[in-house]
Design a protein around this motif. Structure first.
Motif, PDB file in Angstrom:
ATOM      1  N   PRO A 150       0.799  -1.232   0.000  1.00 24.99           N
ATOM      2  CA  PRO A 150       0.000   0.000   0.000  1.00 24.99           C
ATOM      3  C   PRO A 150       0.831   1.282   0.000  1.00 24.99           C
ATOM      4  N   HIS A 151       1.774   1.386  -0.936  1.00 26.99           N
ATOM      5  CA  HIS A 151       2.693   2.525  -0.954  1.00 26.99           C
ATOM      6  C   HIS A 151       2.458   3.407  -2.178  1.00 26.99           C
ATOM      7  N   VAL A 152       2.411   4.721  -1.932  1.00 22.43           N
ATOM      8  CA  VAL A 152       2.293   5.730  -2.980  1.00 22.43           C
ATOM      9  C   VAL A 152       3.278   6.842  -2.632  1.00 22.43           C
ATOM     10  N   PRO A 153       4.026   7.378  -3.593  1.00 20.31           N
ATOM     11  CA  PRO A 153       4.959   8.466  -3.267  1.00 20.31           C
ATOM     12  C   PRO A 153       4.218   9.708  -2.768  1.00 20.31           C
ATOM     13  N   SER A 154       4.779  10.346  -1.747  1.00 25.19           N
ATOM     14  CA  SER A 154       4.223  11.602  -1.245  1.00 25.19           C
ATOM     15  C   SER A 154       4.493  12.721  -2.248  1.00 25.19           C
ATOM     16  N   ILE A 155       3.568  13.673  -2.341  1.00 23.63           N
ATOM     17  CA  ILE A 155       3.799  14.849  -3.189  1.00 23.63           C
ATOM     18  C   ILE A 155       3.905  16.118  -2.337  1.00 23.63           C
ATOM     19  N   VAL A 156       4.151  15.945  -1.038  1.00 20.33           N
ATOM     20  CA  VAL A 156       4.251  17.102  -0.147  1.00 20.33           C
ATOM     21  C   VAL A 156       5.416  18.004  -0.534  1.00 20.33           C
ATOM     22  N   SER A 157       6.485  17.445  -1.095  1.00 16.22           N
ATOM     23  CA  SER A 157       7.618  18.266  -1.510  1.00 16.22           C
ATOM     24  C   SER A 157       7.255  19.198  -2.656  1.00 16.22           C
ATOM     25  N   VAL A 158       6.225  18.855  -3.425  1.00 13.67           N
ATOM     26  CA  VAL A 158       5.770  19.697  -4.533  1.00 13.67           C
ATOM     27  C   VAL A 158       4.601  20.569  -4.102  1.00 13.67           C
ATOM     28  N   TYR A 159       3.658  19.966  -3.373  1.00 14.30           N
ATOM     29  CA  TYR A 159       2.487  20.687  -2.865  1.00 14.30           C
ATOM     30  C   TYR A 159       2.454  20.528  -1.341  1.00 14.30           C
ATOM     31  N   PRO A 160       3.111  21.430  -0.609  1.00 18.58           N
ATOM     32  CA  PRO A 160       3.220  21.274   0.854  1.00 18.58           C
ATOM     33  C   PRO A 160       1.877  21.196   1.569  1.00 18.58           C
ATOM     34  N   THR A 161       0.851  21.838   1.033  1.00 18.20           N
ATOM     35  CA  THR A 161      -0.445  21.810   1.726  1.00 18.20           C
ATOM     36  C   THR A 161      -1.090  20.434   1.701  1.00 18.20           C
ATOM     37  N   ASN A 162      -0.498  19.498   0.959  1.00 21.91           N
ATOM     38  CA  ASN A 162      -1.040  18.140   0.934  1.00 21.91           C
ATOM     39  C   ASN A 162      -0.657  17.347   2.181  1.00 21.91           C
ATOM     40  N   ASP A 163       0.159  17.940   3.028  1.00 24.32           N
ATOM     41  CA  ASP A 163       0.644  17.288   4.240  1.00 24.32           C
ATOM     42  C   ASP A 163      -0.495  16.654   5.040  1.00 24.32           C
ATOM     43  N   TRP A 164      -1.495  17.435   5.402  1.00 24.55           N
ATOM     44  CA  TRP A 164      -2.579  16.952   6.249  1.00 24.55           C
ATOM     45  C   TRP A 164      -3.483  15.972   5.509  1.00 24.55           C
ATOM     46  N   HIS A 165      -3.670  16.176   4.219  1.00 22.76           N
ATOM     47  CA  HIS A 165      -4.551  15.289   3.452  1.00 22.76           C
ATOM     48  C   HIS A 165      -3.941  13.890   3.331  1.00 22.76           C
ATOM     49  N   GLU A 166      -2.632  13.827   3.127  1.00 15.76           N
ATOM     50  CA  GLU A 166      -1.990  12.516   3.053  1.00 15.76           C
ATOM     51  C   GLU A 166      -2.050  11.801   4.398  1.00 15.76           C
ATOM     52  N   ARG A 167      -1.916  12.547   5.468  1.00 16.85           N
ATOM     53  CA  ARG A 167      -2.037  11.938   6.795  1.00 16.85           C
ATOM     54  C   ARG A 167      -3.442  11.367   7.001  1.00 16.85           C
ATOM     55  N   GLU A 168      -4.458  12.086   6.535  1.00 15.01           N
ATOM     56  CA  GLU A 168      -5.824  11.600   6.690  1.00 15.01           C
ATOM     57  C   GLU A 168      -6.053  10.331   5.864  1.00 15.01           C
ATOM     58  N   ALA A 169      -5.540  10.320   4.616  1.00 16.79           N
ATOM     59  CA  ALA A 169      -5.702   9.132   3.772  1.00 16.79           C
ATOM     60  C   ALA A 169      -4.958   7.938   4.377  1.00 16.79           C
ATOM     61  N   TRP A 170      -3.818   8.187   5.024  1.00 19.77           N
ATOM     62  CA  TRP A 170      -3.118   7.111   5.733  1.00 19.77           C
ATOM     63  C   TRP A 170      -3.942   6.633   6.921  1.00 19.77           C
ATOM     64  N   ASP A 171      -4.458   7.569   7.696  1.00 19.40           N
ATOM     65  CA  ASP A 171      -5.192   7.246   8.910  1.00 19.40           C
ATOM     66  C   ASP A 171      -6.420   6.391   8.601  1.00 19.40           C
ATOM     67  N   PHE A 172      -7.199   6.796   7.619  1.00 18.63           N
ATOM     68  CA  PHE A 172      -8.486   6.151   7.367  1.00 18.63           C
ATOM     69  C   PHE A 172      -8.420   5.001   6.365  1.00 18.63           C
ATOM     70  N   PHE A 173      -7.418   4.997   5.472  1.00 19.66           N
ATOM     71  CA  PHE A 173      -7.370   3.969   4.429  1.00 19.66           C
ATOM     72  C   PHE A 173      -6.109   3.121   4.457  1.00 19.66           C
ATOM     73  N   GLY A 174      -5.076   3.554   5.159  1.00 19.97           N
ATOM     74  CA  GLY A 174      -3.856   2.759   5.234  1.00 19.97           C
ATOM     75  C   GLY A 174      -2.924   2.923   4.063  1.00 19.97           C
ATOM     76  N   ILE A 175      -3.079   4.000   3.280  1.00 18.18           N
ATOM     77  CA  ILE A 175      -2.154   4.265   2.182  1.00 18.18           C
ATOM     78  C   ILE A 175      -0.887   4.889   2.763  1.00 18.18           C
ATOM     79  N   VAL A 176       0.260   4.261   2.529  1.00 19.10           N
ATOM     80  CA  VAL A 176       1.535   4.749   3.048  1.00 19.10           C
ATOM     81  C   VAL A 176       2.147   5.687   2.008  1.00 19.10           C
TER      82      VAL A 176
END
Length: 244
Positions: A169-195
């Motif tokens: 369940p791994h997908v590369p983070s795009i926070v380095s390109v779009y920093p505001t995605n920080d919290w959204h990726e954490r939520e998708a990890w929390d609720f769906f388990g996407i790393v």
């Protein structure tokens, strides 16, 4: 004129064709929430979910009768030009309900979104977040990550989607390109388990840190605790009567 008539006729018959293909597909599961004996009080117990091939649209992506699609072909062309030899990273394009989605391979995601942000012809300055989706019956593609992008420069909106399997369940983070995605990726990890590999601090955002599982996955247990309401006790979902 003949070609135009044939194209118009094909477009007119497309919904019927897609409907027949879906009805002919094998049934993968029944019901809505996975309950088989008790717990399904949703009214969807007789729902039949059929398997079908991923939907892909063909050019032209722009519909002259829908102004929401006015720049879809331009965006697709500019993205293909920006990617160059990596254009095959876009597996398919889907146009539906006035929206366009580019389905991309997960390993190509960081480079693709960098082009979306930096290429002058694209200039998608904003990523408004990522949403996780779980399709347990989509073998090898069970987990989907769906991103929405907005270009202020060109007044354009698009969607980018990628997938990963349950067992990887791994997908590369795009926070380095779009920093505001920080919290959204954490939520998708929390609720769906996407790393999201490369995220600066991938921790839970709403569930306790020691919580086991990811509660918005469709295979997550429906169990809970009894709730008292106006003197009565409402049993947890997995103990309620299932209506047939």
């Amino acid at each position: 004129m003949t070609n135009e008539n044939e194209r118009d006729e094909a477009a007119e018959n497309l919904p019927d064709q897609l409907g027949r293909e879906r009805l002919a597909a094998p049934v993968k599961r029944t019901g809505l929430f996975g309950a088989t004996t008790t717990g399904d009080t949703s009214g969807f117990g007789g729902l039949q979910v059929r398997g079908s091939a991923p939907v892909g649209s063909s050019r032209p992506f722009t519909d002259p009768d829908d102004r929401r699609t006015a720049d879809f072909d331009r965006v697709a062309d500019d993205l293909e030009t920006a990617l160059g030899e990596q254009a095959e990273a876009v597996e398919r394009v889907e146009v539906s309900h006035g929206e366009i989605t580019f389905h991309v391979r997960r390993e190509a995601l960081p480079e693709l979104v960098r082009h979306l942000r930096d290429d002058p012809a694209l200039r998608y300055e904003l990523c408004t977040g990522v949403a996780g989706v779980h399709f347990p019956d989509d073998a090898g593609r069970e987990l989907h990550a769906v991103y929405h992008f907005r270009s202020i420069t060109h007044n354009s909106e698009i969607r980018v989607a990628t997938t990963c399997p349950d067992d990887d369940p791994h997908v590369p983070s795009i926070v380095s390109v779009y920093p505001t995605n920080d919290w959204h990726e954490r939520e998708a990890w929390d609720f769906f388990g996407i790393v999201f590999d490369g995220h600066p601090a991938l921790t839970r955002i709403q569930m306790p840190d020691d919580w086991h599982g990811h509660p918005q996955r469709k295979d997550y247990p429906l169990g809970g605790i009894p709730v008292e309401y106006r003197g009565a006790t409402v049993p947890p979902p997995d103990e309620r009567r299932s209506y047939k």
